[in-house]
Design an enzyme around this catalytic site. Structure first.
Site, PDB file in Angstrom:
ATOM      1  N   HIS A   1       0.850  -1.201   0.000  1.00  0.00           N
ATOM      2  CA  HIS A   1       0.000   0.000   0.000  1.00  0.00           C
ATOM      3  C   HIS A   1       0.882   1.248   0.000  1.00  0.00           C
ATOM      4  CE1 HIS A   1      -2.629   3.170   1.523  1.00  0.00           C
ATOM      5  NE2 HIS A   1      -3.584   2.498   0.926  1.00  0.00           N
TER       6      HIS A   1
ATOM      7  N   GLU B   1      -3.280   3.456  -7.389  1.00  0.00           N
ATOM      8  CA  GLU B   1      -3.720   4.616  -6.595  1.00  0.00           C
ATOM      9  C   GLU B   1      -2.655   5.708  -6.647  1.00  0.00           C
ATOM     10  OE1 GLU B   1      -6.215   3.321  -2.853  1.00  0.00           O
ATOM     11  OE2 GLU B   1      -4.133   2.685  -2.605  1.00  0.00           O
TER      12      GLU B   1
END
Lengths: 223, 223, 223, 223
Positions: free
Chosen positions: D94, D142
């Site tokens: 992430h 992202e």
């Protein structure tokens, strides 16, 4: 050992202080230091140490050393190598390059063994006290939130300077204490000395100045 | 761009290759390269780049660059600074200095923008394929468990070399593939070429050798 | 606060102490602690805290907390979360999970604010002294080279235990000092107490034992 | 495997989604998923996995796994442990917890061996392509600068979504692609699907919402 009171410039990786520009700033500090007898040192990028050392008499420091001994450590900064390039000292644990506690201990020990002056950077009174336990040459307290800003630590948080000085000296009175963050002029330097510090560590105040010579002379006036 | 087939020496932070000793090895490689026309490059510590560049004609590489742009990054290795010191290339993501994926991408992009050759190191076929997706100049596959050892990757795991070559070329045929780990002699270099690699990356094979000149000549004989 | 003298077990990420197996060890310690009135605590993986807390009365610790406050920190260990899961304490800066000095300071401060007991791990006398400057509840000195080994720190290096106790108490006499590395039996525990420690921190000595119950009883006999 | 199209919520370490509050959000998603038949998953802190798994039927993911195998790794997140706690999948790499390339490769391999779904997060098209080389189940692109912001990636940078989908599918058409950053409502989800994504990864859009139920229902309407 670096004489105190002193002004230590950390040029970081600013474009305005890379390569020949690092050398120009070192030469300017060298000239002024020579003229007025003030103690000044410059910490430059590893790539620029040997070039600066060849041209100036003021102490040239490394910005960092890694906690390693000679061997298989590709691309890390060996303490022996910065000394070999001519550096006489180094910053350790700068706010932008923090180290693990055991590694600060290791770097301080290596610096002592290699006769490198070493300035351990800290962020508050309690970490200054912790660093003092390792008996480095110098501790420089710099609140990270004030680094690169417009207000000097000596104005924004004088208590962190006087508190660090007191706490560090209580642990080991031989450790010299510097302060930094937002230091811009001779008045800030004077206040630092008044608060018990034995000098300042600064970066953008000089590196980003249009008239670097005036700024350095002004800073030195506060010693 | 670094000509292939090639021999790239990474001197790491070995005591036998720091400061003037790095320079001596660079000069030796320069002499042999000049004599026999073989492509050779040397990756040295940041502190030693400018000194080597001043004395040799073979390409001098940095061992590492950090994923930063000019600014407040005390003690990190700025890509601009290694170029400014005279390096024409750099290793990226060496086994002893791994980077996050997004940072490898950033470093490859910066290296391209700065016209620095760049050798992205990988540990197996799948990471070689991943690195190929970033279209670097060079990929050097080196199984970490064989680095510094006595058996060459070309003997211990030839499939990782041929497999990486095939996989990388399938993604982008312009990427040159090197291999490394345990490479010690001309036979290992010859086998690397036979497996499709365009050269080797090595360290201790030269740095730790008593007779460095013989080893370099032997290695070059395999090109 | 964790009563002393004490035995603190760190189950790490051993297969023999994950999930239901962590719970079984906790239950065993709970039973023995209850029976003989000895102070014992167990530090388990974050995933296993709530399950252990639900089943045992002995203090359950986290193995680590990260230096963060609630917010955008995907996958890190929030101090509030381990407390919320029922942990009453945590290890900080274990040899296998070292932290930067400023982050140890931050974690100690957060642990105090959240009423979590906290054991700061150190590797020698000087880092023990540095950690003491931060006034944690507990300091556990463990020479990394002895961790997981067959010889107890109390035999291999008794001076590091007595020296850490003395140095830490000189800084702040309220800090409790534990020792660890290679501790295997009641004799080692007894020696630790004799050297001035207020307990031991151990892992493989219990986790890897075939007859865990006997080992725990033997260890407790040394308190 | 997680059904697509899907909505994956990452609760991070938000105070609004720790402990019983994580469970409440999981239960809300479970209720709505059950009612309308939409695929939804929730990634929670390691401390909260077992509690959520015990109470909901929707897939519970870990937010992170570390590149380790069972052993001496105090305080790190063992893949086996999150599975043992009941998680059926995990995020990897992430934006707030980036990993080295070799470690992403290792984690993807471990996740496959443990039958854990795994969503590898990336920041642009080139790192999406690199991640695809490792053949994970899912890739979630992202742009870090849009995470936590008010404008959805699908509006601010639709090309990164469609470009990642195309590039990833070119490498391996079995990999599912999600997108995230700033996703707030059903329209954003609809646009993501239209751009070729098979779902969204989001956090603050739900966690920080006053009326979470309405937001979840609205998001699901875009599937």
């Amino acid at each position: 050992m670096l004489k105190t009171p002193t002004i230590v410039l950390n040029v970081k990786t600013y474009a305005e202080a890379t390569g020949v520009k690092a050398l120009e700033i070192a030469q300017l500090m060298n000239k002024i230091s020579d003229e007025i007898g003030a103690s000044m040192a410059i910490a430059v990028q590893a790539t620029d140490i040997s070039r600066c050392v060849a041209e100036v008499k003021i102490p040239v420091f490394a910005e960092h050393i890694d906690p390693i001994v000679p061997g298989s450590h590709t691309g890390w900064t060996l303490p022996e190598s910065v000394r070999d390039a001519g550096a006489v000292g180094t910053l350790i644990n700068h706010s932008e390059h923090r180290l693990k506690l055991a590694d600060i201990d290791f770097c301080v020990t290596r610096a002592k063994e290699l006769n490198l002056d070493h300035i351990v950077c800290t962020n508050n009174i309690s970490t200054s006290k912790a660093a003092a336990a390792l008996s480095p040459n110098f501790i420089a307290v710099e609140p990270p939130e004030l680094i690169g800003g417009d207000i000097s630590v000596t104005t924004a948080d004088p208590g962190i300077v006087s508190g660090s000085v007191k706490t560090v000296k209580d642990v080991d009175k031989n450790i010299k204490v510097l302060c930094g963050a937002g230091v811009k002029n001779g008045k800030d330097v004077g206040k630092a000395i008044e608060l018990g510090a034995e000098g300042v560590l600064l970066a953008s105040g000089i590196v980003k100045a249009k008239d670097k010579e005036s700024v350095i002379r002004d800073l030195a006036s506060g010693l």
